[in-house]
Every structure is written in structure tokens, then in C-alpha cells.
Design a protein around this motif. Structure first.
Motif, PDB file in Angstrom:
ATOM      1  N   GLN A  18      31.957  38.358  -4.189  1.00  0.00           N
ATOM      2  CA  GLN A  18      31.321  39.668  -4.072  1.00  0.00           C
ATOM      3  C   GLN A  18      30.426  39.728  -2.837  1.00  0.00           C
ATOM      4  N   GLN A 125      33.653  31.337 -10.713  1.00  0.00           N
ATOM      5  CA  GLN A 125      35.089  31.542 -10.541  1.00  0.00           C
ATOM      6  C   GLN A 125      35.825  30.765 -11.608  1.00  0.00           C
ATOM      7  N   ASP A 136      40.927  32.347  -5.569  1.00  0.00           N
ATOM      8  CA  ASP A 136      41.189  33.745  -5.879  1.00  0.00           C
ATOM      9  C   ASP A 136      40.063  34.625  -5.342  1.00  0.00           C
ATOM     10  N   TRP A 137      40.429  35.858  -4.989  1.00  0.00           N
ATOM     11  CA  TRP A 137      39.454  36.833  -4.490  1.00  0.00           C
ATOM     12  C   TRP A 137      38.860  37.555  -5.698  1.00  0.00           C
ATOM     13  N   CYS A 138      38.058  36.806  -6.459  1.00  0.00           N
ATOM     14  CA  CYS A 138      37.570  37.327  -7.734  1.00  0.00           C
ATOM     15  C   CYS A 138      36.383  36.499  -8.206  1.00  0.00           C
ATOM     16  N   ASN A 210      36.349  40.320 -15.069  1.00  0.00           N
ATOM     17  CA  ASN A 210      36.896  39.989 -13.758  1.00  0.00           C
ATOM     18  C   ASN A 210      36.390  41.025 -12.749  1.00  0.00           C
ATOM     19  N   TYR A 211      35.769  40.553 -11.688  1.00  0.00           N
ATOM     20  CA  TYR A 211      35.266  41.449 -10.647  1.00  0.00           C
ATOM     21  C   TYR A 211      36.026  41.160  -9.352  1.00  0.00           C
ATOM     22  N   TYR A 212      36.742  42.171  -8.857  1.00  0.00           N
ATOM     23  CA  TYR A 212      37.558  42.026  -7.657  1.00  0.00           C
ATOM     24  C   TYR A 212      36.960  42.866  -6.528  1.00  0.00           C
ATOM     25  N   GLY A 223      43.839  38.450  -6.286  1.00  0.00           N
ATOM     26  CA  GLY A 223      42.673  38.576  -7.154  1.00  0.00           C
ATOM     27  C   GLY A 223      42.643  37.488  -8.202  1.00  0.00           C
ATOM     28  N   ILE A 288      44.444  43.123  -5.045  1.00  0.00           N
ATOM     29  CA  ILE A 288      43.190  43.609  -4.475  1.00  0.00           C
ATOM     30  C   ILE A 288      43.395  44.944  -3.769  1.00  0.00           C
ATOM     31  N   GLU A 293      36.241  48.261  -5.105  1.00  0.00           N
ATOM     32  CA  GLU A 293      36.145  47.176  -6.071  1.00  0.00           C
ATOM     33  C   GLU A 293      36.931  47.532  -7.325  1.00  0.00           C
TER      34      GLU A 293
END
Length: 354
Positions: A18, A125, A136-138, A210-212, A223, A288, A293
Motif C-alpha cells: 500500500q 502479506q 503479490d501486489w497485495c 485482501n487490499y490491492y 494481486g 490489479i 484500489e
């Protein structure tokens, strides 16, 4: 809540995505770049075919049409959207609001719930076990919510003030929903409902946000990497309107377009083993958005720790067991061990290697 119970699997601390995404990135760090993401085939058309199941029709409808549709959804898709599910609308909106507020907190406040070496619970993560591992992008926030005596109080958030109470109410309602779905699955498989429900009596339930974050080069990152869930059932809600979940069907990635108020339900590895492969647990991933977001909330219902999981006698048919009966704890060890190897633990169960 318990204070000393540690999880068997930890996660190596890595930068919070983030806050990485808040910088004007001229170049994405190499650990996040996943070349295969650019070349995968995606089918928009098939997304319209993902089944929609009305729980009230299943529970109170006349005849077998609804049950037949439910069976097809589990057998041919492994994913479906569940409407009229009976979960209180107010608590769904509250959990969404609290989740968004939690991820708006300053980093230092969220770090009060940071994952530790011995635990996958908390803020961080998912399952980073190697310094060379692609990331991962998360970011996630995860809690073991059942059994109650195995909760870790230090990870239950006090900010926003209502969050812990909201989580408590939400997971209790989803536990009831899981049991209803398991009863219906048992009926379609010709298995006594108590027999299936007993596999998760006092079983483990996990709650995960899960926050992407957005990424300007969204086609170069993932993600959440492709995986199947080790659960019996997973229930997921979309927090905002940004899409990203994709399921793999016939070698192609199919986007899921969430219906307002619906749960996205998927069959997990444990049901595949118990059903002798009648119901499959299929791969899915999170993608993503380049500008916005995305948040989702998943609740995983797992079998009871230490239970033996293998095909029910009623589903064996003439071909016999396609899956070895395994200790579920051993299966979970293999599930995480095989993630880095690009293998699926389910395939090892079929081969008798677990």
C-alpha cells in the motif's frame, strides 16, 4: 481469547505494498514483476455464465430443479454467486466500512497488528517464506476466528473501535451459512449431512481482508498468485466495485463480476478430496487495477485439525478412490510447501505422495 497459541506457518516481513504504491513508481521492484501475467488468456464472454444460486429457493423451493442447478454449479464451475443468503445486510455493510477504515489508518497504527515470525495472523502479506520468492501486489489482514480458544487477542484490532465486534458478528453469521451450504452439498453427493458437517466440527475458520493497491503497470503484477483454497468452502465479498477476481476454466482465466449483495462461493481442496473429485477445487487469482484500489473479504472454513480427509464411501462408484486419505494437518504442511514449487498439493494426494 488465547494469547500463546502460535500458528505453524509464519511469513517473512516484506514492505507494505500500500505504501510502496503511494510513491510515484518509475520502476516496479523486480520481486513483484510476474512475466506470465502479461501472456495469460482471459475470456470476458464466459464471465456471464458463472452460476447464480438463490439460497432461499434451495432451502424452500419445490422440486429438484434448484438442487440440480446447485449441483451443476459445484460440479462444472466450482464457483458461484450466492444471493438471498440470509446474512444480515447491516453487518455486511459494517464489515466493509470497518475494513476500508482499517486500511486508511497510518502505517504505524496498522503495524501494531503486524504479522510475526511464528504467525500468519495480523497485517502483512500471505505466506512469504523465501527471500527469492516473487511477491503479490497485495497486503492482507488475517485472523483465525474459530475455534474461539485458539484466537490470538493481540491481533484483534481496536481501531476502528467497532472492528473486533464487527468481525465477531460477521464470522458467526458466516459459520451458520457454511453449515447450510455443507448440508446441501452433502444432499447432492448422497452423503449423510452430519457426516460432512462433522469434518469441521470445532474446525478452523479464517477471516482475511485482501487490499490491492493500484499499479500503473497492472499487467506486470499479480494481486494474489494462482492457487486453490485448502478449505471446505470459501465465502468472499467484494468491498468496493473494483473487479479483479478471475477463475481458471478450460485453461482460460474468466473474470468474476460480483453481483451487489452476493457472496462469491468456491469449493475448496477438502471438498474435492471428500467428494472423490465429483466437485473440483479450481485455481483462481486476483488481478490489479491500474488506477483504483480494490478490497475483498474472504472467510475460509477448514476441516478440524488432525482429522483424516479422504473420499466418502458413498461417492466412490466403480472407479474406487482417486485420492489417498490423509491427515489434514499433513495436507496443510504440503499445501504451503508446494506453493513455491509451482505444484498443487491435491495432485500429490492423487499420486499418493502425501
Amino acid at each position: 481469547m488465547g494469547e500463546n497459541k502460535a500458528d505453524e506457518y509464519g511469513s517473512i516481513p516484506v514492505p507494505n505494498v500500500q505504501y510502496l504504491a503511494m510513491d510515484e513508481l518509475k520502476e516496479i521492484p523486480s520481486r513483484y514483476i510476474q512475466p506470465k501475467a502479461e501472456t495469460d488468456r482471459v475470456s470476458i464472454d464466459e464471465s456471464r455464465e458463472i452460476p447464480v444460486i438463490d439460497l432461499q429457493e434451495l432451502l424452500h423451493g419445490q422440486g429438484g430443479d434448484q438442487m440440480a442447478s446447485f449441483h451443476t454449479a459445484c460440479k462444472d464451475w466450482s464457483f458461484f454467486q450466492l444471493i438471498n443468503h440470509g446474512v444480515t445486510e447491516g453487518i455486511i455493510e459494517k464489515i466493509k466500512g470497518d475494513a476500508e477504515e482499517f486500511f486508511r489508518l497510518p502505517l504505524e497504527k496498522k503495524k501494531a497488528y503486524a504479522q510475526q515470525a511464528e504467525s500468519v495472523q495480523g497485517y502483512g502479506q500471505a505466506f512469504v517464506v523465501s527471500e527469492e520468492q516473487k511477491l503479490d501486489w497485495c497486503d492482507i489482514f488475517a485472523l483465525r476466528t474459530f475455534p474461539i480458544d485458539e484466537r490470538l487477542a493481540k491481533f484483534w484490532p481496536t481501531s476502528p473501535p467497532s472492528f473486533s465486534e464487527t468481525i465477531e458478528r460477521y464470522v458467526e453469521e458466516l459459520q451458520e451459512l457454511n453449515l447450510r451450504l455443507l448440508e446441501l452439498i452433502a444432499k447432492n453427493l448422497g452423503v449423510d449431512a452430519d457426516k460432512l458437517i462433522n469434518t469441521c466440527k470445532n474446525g478452523t475458520q479464517w477471516f482475511r481482508i485482501n487490499y490491492y493497491p493500484p499499479c500503473p503497470q497492472a499487467d506486470k503484477v499479480i494481486g494474489i498468485s494462482p492457487h486453490s483454497d485448502p478449505s471446505l468452502i470459501t465465502l468472499l465479498i467484494q468491498v468496493n466495485e473494483v473487479e479483479g477476481l478471475q477463475i481458471k476454466k478450460n485453461g482460460t482465466w474468466v473474470p468474476v463480476k460480483p453481483l451487489p449483495g452476493a457472496f462469491i462461493v468456491n469449493i475448496g481442496d477438502a471438498i474435492e478430496m471428500l467428494s472423490n473429485g465429483v466437485y473440483k477445487s479450481i485455481e483462481h487469482r486476483g488481478t490489479i487495477n491500474p488506477e483504483r484500489e480494490r478490497l475483498s473479504i474472504a472467510v475460509f472454513q477448514l476441516p478440524t485439525s488432525g482429522i483424516l480427509v479422504g473420499p466418502f464411501e458413498e461417492v466412490l462408484g466403480n472407479s474406487g478412490a482417486k485420492y489417498k486419505t490423509v491427515d489434514y494437518d499433513e495436507y496443510m504442511k504440503s499445501y504451503f510447501a508446494t506453493k513455491l514449487e509451482g505444484k498443487r498439493a491435491l495432485d500429490l494426494v492423487k499420486l499418493g505422495e502425501i
